[in-house]
Design a protein around this motif. Structure first.
Motif, PDB file in Angstrom:
ATOM      1  N   SER A 491       0.735  -1.287   0.091  1.00 43.45           N
ATOM      2  CA  SER A 491      -0.046  -0.102   0.092  1.00 43.45           C
ATOM      3  C   SER A 491       0.977   1.249   0.071  1.00 43.45           C
ATOM      4  N   MET A 492       1.908   1.271   0.802  1.00 43.90           N
ATOM      5  CA  MET A 492       2.806   2.414   0.866  1.00 43.90           C
ATOM      6  C   MET A 492       3.592   2.531  -0.399  1.00 43.90           C
ATOM      7  N   GLY A 493       4.126   1.287  -0.950  1.00 35.12           N
ATOM      8  CA  GLY A 493       4.713   1.763  -2.424  1.00 35.12           C
ATOM      9  C   GLY A 493       3.779   2.231  -3.373  1.00 35.12           C
ATOM     10  N   ALA A 494       2.474   1.647  -3.525  1.00 29.75           N
ATOM     11  CA  ALA A 494       1.612   1.967  -4.561  1.00 29.75           C
ATOM     12  C   ALA A 494       1.310   3.394  -4.247  1.00 29.75           C
ATOM     13  N   SER A 495       1.039   4.039  -3.038  1.00 26.33           N
ATOM     14  CA  SER A 495       0.682   5.278  -2.691  1.00 26.33           C
ATOM     15  C   SER A 495       1.643   6.141  -3.178  1.00 26.33           C
ATOM     16  N   ALA A 496       3.019   5.850  -3.088  1.00 30.66           N
ATOM     17  CA  ALA A 496       4.261   6.660  -3.458  1.00 30.66           C
ATOM     18  C   ALA A 496       3.906   6.980  -4.692  1.00 30.66           C
ATOM     19  N   THR A 497       3.515   5.919  -5.815  1.00 36.87           N
ATOM     20  CA  THR A 497       3.520   5.884  -7.260  1.00 36.87           C
ATOM     21  C   THR A 497       2.513   6.789  -7.380  1.00 36.87           C
ATOM     22  N   ALA A 498       1.289   6.621  -6.840  1.00 38.79           N
ATOM     23  CA  ALA A 498      -0.049   7.243  -7.248  1.00 38.79           C
ATOM     24  C   ALA A 498       0.215   8.667  -6.742  1.00 38.79           C
ATOM     25  N   SER A 499       0.963   9.260  -5.648  1.00 42.23           N
ATOM     26  CA  SER A 499       1.268  10.589  -5.435  1.00 42.23           C
ATOM     27  C   SER A 499       2.310  11.066  -6.388  1.00 42.23           C
ATOM     28  N   LEU A 500       3.126  10.558  -6.782  1.00 45.37           N
ATOM     29  CA  LEU A 500       4.246  11.231  -7.838  1.00 45.37           C
ATOM     30  C   LEU A 500       3.506  11.397  -9.189  1.00 45.37           C
ATOM     31  N   SER A 501       2.630  10.358  -9.418  1.00 45.17           N
ATOM     32  CA  SER A 501       1.867  10.553 -10.731  1.00 45.17           C
ATOM     33  C   SER A 501       0.835  11.781 -10.530  1.00 45.17           C
ATOM     34  N   ALA A 502       0.224  11.927  -9.473  1.00 44.25           N
ATOM     35  CA  ALA A 502      -0.727  13.044  -9.453  1.00 44.25           C
ATOM     36  C   ALA A 502       0.075  14.325  -9.487  1.00 44.25           C
ATOM     37  N   TYR A 503       1.324  14.330  -8.870  1.00 45.07           N
ATOM     38  CA  TYR A 503       2.255  15.543  -9.120  1.00 45.07           C
ATOM     39  C   TYR A 503       2.435  15.691 -10.585  1.00 45.07           C
ATOM     40  N   ASP A 504       2.777  14.569 -11.037  1.00 43.91           N
ATOM     41  CA  ASP A 504       3.245  14.892 -12.772  1.00 43.91           C
ATOM     42  C   ASP A 504       1.646  15.671 -13.387  1.00 43.91           C
ATOM     43  N   TYR A 505       0.675  14.994 -13.222  1.00 41.02           N
ATOM     44  CA  TYR A 505      -0.613  15.550 -13.712  1.00 41.02           C
ATOM     45  C   TYR A 505      -0.722  17.184 -13.432  1.00 41.02           C
ATOM     46  N   VAL A 506      -0.523  17.590 -12.119  1.00 39.57           N
ATOM     47  CA  VAL A 506      -0.468  18.979 -11.938  1.00 39.57           C
ATOM     48  C   VAL A 506       0.320  19.550 -12.566  1.00 39.57           C
ATOM     49  N   VAL A 507       1.665  19.123 -12.711  1.00 41.09           N
ATOM     50  CA  VAL A 507       2.699  20.113 -13.528  1.00 41.09           C
ATOM     51  C   VAL A 507       2.198  20.095 -14.880  1.00 41.09           C
ATOM     52  N   LYS A 508       1.890  19.016 -15.367  1.00 46.22           N
ATOM     53  CA  LYS A 508       1.429  19.010 -16.952  1.00 46.22           C
ATOM     54  C   LYS A 508       0.143  19.556 -17.271  1.00 46.22           C
ATOM     55  N   ASN A 509      -0.582  20.064 -16.181  1.00 47.14           N
ATOM     56  CA  ASN A 509      -1.760  20.618 -16.539  1.00 47.14           C
ATOM     57  C   ASN A 509      -1.756  22.142 -15.992  1.00 47.14           C
ATOM     58  N   ALA A 510      -0.531  22.493 -15.784  1.00 44.93           N
ATOM     59  CA  ALA A 510      -0.467  23.743 -15.025  1.00 44.93           C
ATOM     60  C   ALA A 510      -0.981  25.050 -15.590  1.00 44.93           C
ATOM     61  N   GLU A 511      -0.866  25.173 -17.065  1.00 43.36           N
ATOM     62  CA  GLU A 511      -1.614  26.101 -17.944  1.00 43.36           C
ATOM     63  C   GLU A 511      -3.122  26.277 -17.564  1.00 43.36           C
ATOM     64  N   LYS A 512      -3.486  24.852 -17.789  1.00 39.94           N
ATOM     65  CA  LYS A 512      -5.015  24.788 -17.593  1.00 39.94           C
ATOM     66  C   LYS A 512      -5.511  25.582 -16.094  1.00 39.94           C
ATOM     67  N   PHE A 513      -4.877  25.044 -15.130  1.00 41.67           N
ATOM     68  CA  PHE A 513      -5.252  25.625 -13.924  1.00 41.67           C
ATOM     69  C   PHE A 513      -5.061  27.045 -13.471  1.00 41.67           C
ATOM     70  N   ALA A 514      -3.891  27.514 -14.408  1.00 44.64           N
ATOM     71  CA  ALA A 514      -3.803  28.858 -14.359  1.00 44.64           C
ATOM     72  C   ALA A 514      -4.755  29.809 -14.603  1.00 44.64           C
ATOM     73  N   LYS A 515      -5.696  29.210 -15.462  1.00 51.26           N
ATOM     74  CA  LYS A 515      -6.917  29.979 -16.082  1.00 51.26           C
ATOM     75  C   LYS A 515      -8.089  29.740 -15.454  1.00 51.26           C
ATOM     76  N   VAL A 516      -8.093  28.976 -14.333  1.00 51.06           N
ATOM     77  CA  VAL A 516      -9.283  28.392 -13.680  1.00 51.06           C
ATOM     78  C   VAL A 516      -9.407  29.382 -12.274  1.00 51.06           C
ATOM     79  N   LYS A 517     -10.555  29.737 -11.908  1.00 52.42           N
ATOM     80  CA  LYS A 517     -10.962  30.590 -10.897  1.00 52.42           C
ATOM     81  C   LYS A 517     -11.405  29.746  -9.638  1.00 52.42           C
ATOM     82  N   ALA A 518     -10.752  29.778  -8.529  1.00 54.55           N
ATOM     83  CA  ALA A 518     -11.294  28.722  -7.446  1.00 54.55           C
ATOM     84  C   ALA A 518     -12.767  29.372  -7.192  1.00 54.55           C
TER      85      ALA A 518
END
Length: 518
Positions: A491-518
């Motif tokens: 579970s811990m290993g899989a969670s590290a993988t999922a967390s790093l993947s989530a980070y990559d997703y945020v980085v790759k979509n930085a431009e999209k989120f920059a245009k979004v208002k909370a």
């Protein structure tokens, strides 16, 4: 001598840390338990000049209260606080003497500000590994607020009282004479039950997270740490920080650690999480998830949290049999933890439902306490490891019934039997007994997700090798997923993988989120 040489030496070191004078008020009779309690209290007094003994009559005999000089604090032990409760005794002495308990300042203020009068009694077994946490939590509250009193009651010493109250599981907490809680409970959880917990308003102005983790077990903690180490805004929402391991007696397959108790591992994880700038929202139950510009998590308290990406690490819970009587007699003969509740069934007849490793281990443990154990296995053969089966079959007071489909747990106020169908003959049968221990595995905590993410027929979230679900920005890990094995380290290993993947997703979509208002 109640304390052995090692315990006495250890205790002497702690007694040197007492800050102010402590008065132990002792209420004893002529019985063996009173004799042992007198010996224990005498030994305590011999270790520090700051401890004095005063004989009195308390509500229960034998018992003793620990007081700050002449000031009564309300911290009482009815029965010998040895075994797992030895630490509770040591901490009570130190805290009553003036040493500040290790507790979050905000939580401590909540305790101090509680209005009203609260008389708590916690019924324990000295072999219960969960009980000390509850005893220590309520002792801390008692030390902090003069309107709170608390008594630890050893069920073995006060058997008649336990039977009269029909207590068949520990720890069981009574408040002002009425049953308040069964099982593990922390100070924040106690405050929440008393109406002093956080509400939706405390979450109203939170900015969107970069990565929000749902779940506070080993997987959730790991995901939070890996995300926070990237320097991004990270949050953890946990119904109960620590998850399943809080109910695990001993862990012996966690690489590099020969043996560790589940609660200690949970405490280690929490300490590690606190090393990072992570917004931990404990005691919060997830209600629903939806995806708009952000992934939006709705909580049971009505609040909604937003995040660019989410990691679902909600774990699993004990699977229930789902037959009449299971819920009605929970903690009244139906139990899920043989380590905690086994001693309450001393000399009684019990059943264990489940023939896997956990079921057979439970049967072996219980066989040394109870009169007789009946193991009910649905399948044609037991599923436990052969070494466990060999040990089981050598026990004279264990009966194994295969192809048994449990149909009902019977009783009046408490359990008095279990009914099942013999699948080989279709014959209905009934066994008279006093306790049923359910040990049939786990079910993933995913029902709240509805149809948003793809799940298999077991309710497990389907993920790829990156921990990604079928929904962009939503990742999952651990026991709530279709992982091949449910193990802490996996579970811990899989969670590290999922967390790093989530980070990559945020980085790759930085431009999209920059245009979004909370």
């Amino acid at each position: 001598m109640i304390l052995d040489a090692d315990m006495k030496a250890q205790l002497k070191q702690y007694m040197e840390l007492l800050e102010d004078d402590v008065t132990i008020k002792l209420s004893v009779g002529n019985d063996k338990a009173s004799e042992d309690m007198t010996s224990l209290v005498d030994e305590l007094a011999s270790l520090s000049s700051k401890i004095t003994i005063e004989h009195t009559v308390l509500n229960r005999t034998p018992s003793f209260s620990i007081n700050r000089g002449t000031e009564e604090t309300g911290v009482t032990f009815a029965g010998l606080p040895l075994g797992h409760e030895f630490t509770s005794l040591v901490l009570a002495l130190l805290q009553v003497s003036g040493r500040a308990p290790k507790i979050d300042e905000a939580v401590a203020e909540q305790v101090k500000n509680l209005e009203g009068t609260y008389h708590f009694d916690t019924y324990v077994s000295l072999t219960c590994q969960v009980c000390p946490e509850v005893v220590q939590a309520l002792n801390i509250m008692t030390v902090l607020n003069p309107n709170i009193t608390h008594t630890m009651v050893d069920g073995a010493t006060f058997k008649q009282e336990v039977e009269e109250k029909k207590i068949m599981a520990v720890p069981t907490v009574f408040l002002n004479g009425e049953e308040f809680n069964g099982g593990r409970i922390t100070i924040p959880e106690i405050l929440a039950k008393l109406g002093s917990g956080p509400d939706a308003s405390e979450f109203a102005n939170k900015d969107p997270f970069d990565v929000l983790v749902v779940g506070g077990g080993p997987g959730g903690a790991t995901a939070g740490i890996y995300a926070a180490r990237k320097g991004i805004r990270t949050g953890i929402v946990a119904e109960r920080f620590g998850g399943q391991i809080l109910d695990t007696a001993t862990i012996e397959n966690f690489a590099s650690v020969n043996s560790i108790e589940g609660p200690q591992l949970a405490a280690n994880l929490e300490s590690h999480v606190k090393d990072y700038d992570i917004d931990v929202m404990d005691l919060q139950r997830a209600k629903s998830l939806q995806v708009n510009d952000y992934v939006e998590l709705e909580l049971e308290n009505g609040a909604t949290l937003k995040s660019k990406a989410v990691v679902l690490s909600t774990g699993a819970s004990w699977r229930k049999v789902g037959v009449p009587g299971e819920e009605e007699f929970r903690n009244k003969g139906v139990a899920y933890c043989p380590h905690c509740d086994g001693p309450l069934f001393e000399g009684k007849r019990v059943a264990v439902i489940g023939g896997g490793n956990s079921g057979i281990e439970a049967a072996i443990d219980l066989s040394g306490i109870v009169e007789h154990v009946t193991v009910l296995e649905f399948g044609e053969e037991l599923r436990a490891d052969s070494v466990l089966q060999d040990r089981l079959h050598r026990l004279p007071n264990v009966t194994v019934i295969k192809q048994a489909q449990t149909t009902e747990i019977t009783g009046t106020d408490v359990v008095n039997g279990i009914s099942y169908i013999d699948r080989a003959t279709e014959e209905e049968k009934h066994i008279e007994l006093e306790g049923v221990f359910v040990q049939i595995g786990l079910v993933p905590n995913t029902a709240w997700l509805g149809d948003l993410v793809e799940r298999n027929k077991m309710g497990e979230i389907i993920v790829d090798k990156y921990g990604a679900t079928n929904v962009p920005g939503v990742y999952a890990s651990g026991d709530c997923t279709d992982s091949a094995y449910n193990q802490i380290i996996i579970s811990m290993g899989a969670s590290a993988t999922a967390s790093l993947s989530a980070y990559d997703y945020v980085v790759k979509n930085a431009e999209k989120f920059a245009k979004v208002k909370a």
